[in-house]
Scaffold this active site. Sequence first.
Site, short mmCIF file in Angstrom:
data_model
loop_
_atom_site.label_atom_id
_atom_site.label_comp_id
_atom_site.label_asym_id
_atom_site.label_seq_id
_atom_site.Cartn_x
_atom_site.Cartn_y
_atom_site.Cartn_z
N HIS A 305 44.73 45.20 37.59
CA HIS A 305 43.39 45.42 38.12
C HIS A 305 42.46 45.76 36.97
CE1 HIS A 305 40.10 47.16 40.50
NE2 HIS A 305 40.59 46.49 41.52
N ASP A 362 45.42 43.36 46.81
CA ASP A 362 45.54 42.00 47.35
C ASP A 362 46.99 41.57 47.56
OD1 ASP A 362 42.70 41.38 47.22
OD2 ASP A 362 42.96 41.40 45.06
#
Length: 428
Positions: A305, A362
């Site tokens: 991320h 996700d």
Amino acid sequence: MPEAVLRFEDKEIALPTEVGSEGEIAVDIGRLRAETGLITLDRGFANTAETRSAVSYIDGEKGILRYRGYPIEQLADRCSFLEVAYLLQYGELPTKAELEAYEESITRHTLLREDMKHLFEAFPHDAHPMQILASATSALATYYPDALDPLDEEAIDISSRRLIAKVPTMVAWSYKYRMGQPYVYPRNDLEYSSRFLHMMFSVPSEEYVPNEVIARALNVLFILHADHGQNCSASAVRLVGSGQANIFSSIAAGIHALSGPLHGGANQAVLEMLEDIVASGGDVSKTVARAKDKNDPFRLMGFGHRVYKNFDPRAQLIKKIAEDVLGQLGRHDPLLDVAMELEQVALSDDYFIERRLYPNVDFYSGIIYRAMGFPTDMFTVLFAIGRLPGWLSQWREQATDPKAMIFRPRQVYVGANARDVTPIDQRG
């Protein structure tokens, strides 16, 4: 706070600093160009704060996410999505009376104008749901010209509530059109997530009762996606809003920004990657080897991320939701097996540990959406429903900030120097 000192050639400038409520220190470079002629270059705004915001706090090193000071773990466990939407926009969790009034005001606006059906029917049946949603959101401005003034607090409030109420209806109606099924009107006796599931999956020929476990899981997923600081789509909403564009146009810009595979579209990309692994025999080691090969353009989706250098706190919650949903539905999904095996590799392999490549939000969400019955290309639309309160909160924060300015980044020009135009008949 002490000042930061910058030296350049024979010039020295003292730059003021500002400290946030969590101790983060920022250097104010507002006077830099005027006093030194310098500008800053920060690709992707990776280390630049455009604004002071009180909406959400992220500590990427420690894996912390809070909305208005409340830990995401507590909000996901104890609150409804509309409670969190209220919190993000108004700064405090609602009382019972305030929540009931807010829910009632949302319920009043769930219907769409009948002629909006023609808008959905103007699109090809295979149009991507994100593009339809962005277009329909922008079109709402034409239906509510009385509430477009970005400086009118009452107009902002009614427009925000209309958006939270109507976006699920627009998503469901676009899906029904694509499937060739009758449109289903919102049932206002159902709570937010159940109402959306009913509009999506019910048909007039038989009774549909939303599964409570599925509705609760969807409620939590919406909460986990509700805000995430100055990300790509929130920045797009703020950028458009900085020019005093109406709230519908600004939110539509956020939807477009979210549609990209590097932002909201990543959950769809994760599922497609897992499907490819299962289709090729389920050998995770080959996929891991490709991810490690610097000469292979393959990218392991759902890991790492931009902000988190630790485990994404949302991913830990979503993993548990995936297990609950699949258990409730009595389904064994080989994609979940592959996902969990990939996660174990990431937590034990030095390559991933050194690079801090942990599963992100996700990674598991697509598996849950798939189990609920949503088509793959709708995953990002579900992300948009959840992120909507955050966009609205970011837009409203900027609209009411007396120090807000229109976004106008500078650039380091690297093009041709000044030159004369040669007449067209003399250009060789």
